[in-house]
Design a protein around this motif. Structure first.
Motif, short mmCIF file in Angstrom:
data_model
loop_
_atom_site.label_atom_id
_atom_site.label_comp_id
_atom_site.label_asym_id
_atom_site.label_seq_id
_atom_site.Cartn_x
_atom_site.Cartn_y
_atom_site.Cartn_z
N LYS A 219 2.65 2.25 2.54
CA LYS A 219 2.59 2.82 3.89
C LYS A 219 3.81 2.39 4.69
O LYS A 219 4.39 1.33 4.46
N ALA B 215 -6.09 1.10 -2.83
CA ALA B 215 -5.43 0.10 -1.99
C ALA B 215 -5.84 -1.32 -2.40
O ALA B 215 -4.99 -2.21 -2.51
N LEU C 59 0.81 -1.22 0.00
CA LEU C 59 0.00 0.00 0.00
C LEU C 59 0.85 1.27 0.00
O LEU C 59 0.31 2.38 -0.04
N GLU D 236 -12.74 4.74 8.21
CA GLU D 236 -11.31 4.48 7.99
C GLU D 236 -10.90 3.16 8.63
O GLU D 236 -11.58 2.60 9.47
N ASP E 259 -9.11 6.39 -0.25
CA ASP E 259 -7.89 5.69 -0.66
C ASP E 259 -8.09 4.19 -0.81
O ASP E 259 -7.21 3.50 -1.31
N MET E 260 -9.23 3.69 -0.38
CA MET E 260 -9.43 2.23 -0.35
C MET E 260 -9.54 1.58 -1.72
O MET E 260 -8.98 0.49 -1.91
N LEU F 31 -6.01 4.45 6.79
CA LEU F 31 -6.39 4.36 5.38
C LEU F 31 -7.80 4.95 5.29
O LEU F 31 -8.74 4.43 5.92
#
Length: 108
Positions: free
Chosen positions: A30, A46, A28, A103, A42-43, A38
């Motif tokens: 991160k 991802a 991801l 989130e 942004d999912m 997250l």
């Protein structure tokens, strides 16, 4: 970090062993050594990144097996639990969190 614990108000906690949680976060983009979040926006990206990593891993494993077979060598063995299997609960968590617009956090 002893384990990675991913949390969402929509799902139960998802716990991953360090190597697997770290790999998921690296996919991801991160920092696996820091707490993070997250966001729903942004999912989708991802989920796409995880699915692409799964396909890349499967293609690489197939290439390595085919290469060994062509050389008459014993094909390599890989972890019995694939990235596809390890990532499925995480993708499901992200899909549910996205649907409810909440989130997913870790390390907090």
């Amino acid at each position: 970090m002893s384990v990675y614990r991913f949390k969402s108000r929509e799902t139960g906690d998802l716990v991953m062993l360090p190597a697997h949680g770290k790999r998921m976060l690296e996919i991801l983009g991160k920092d696996p050594d820091s707490p993070g979040v997250l966001l729903p926006d942004d999912m989708p990206r991802a989920i796409d990144a995880i699915r692409a990593a799964v396909l890349n891993e499967e293609a690489e494993h197939k290439r390595l097996r085919d290469e060994a077979e062509a050389k008459g060598e014993v094909p390599p063995t890989f972890e019995s639990v694939s990235l596809r299997m390890r990532s499925t609960p995480f993708i499901e968590m992200l899909q549910r969190a996205l649907k409810e617009r909440v989130e997913v956090v870790w390390g907090v």
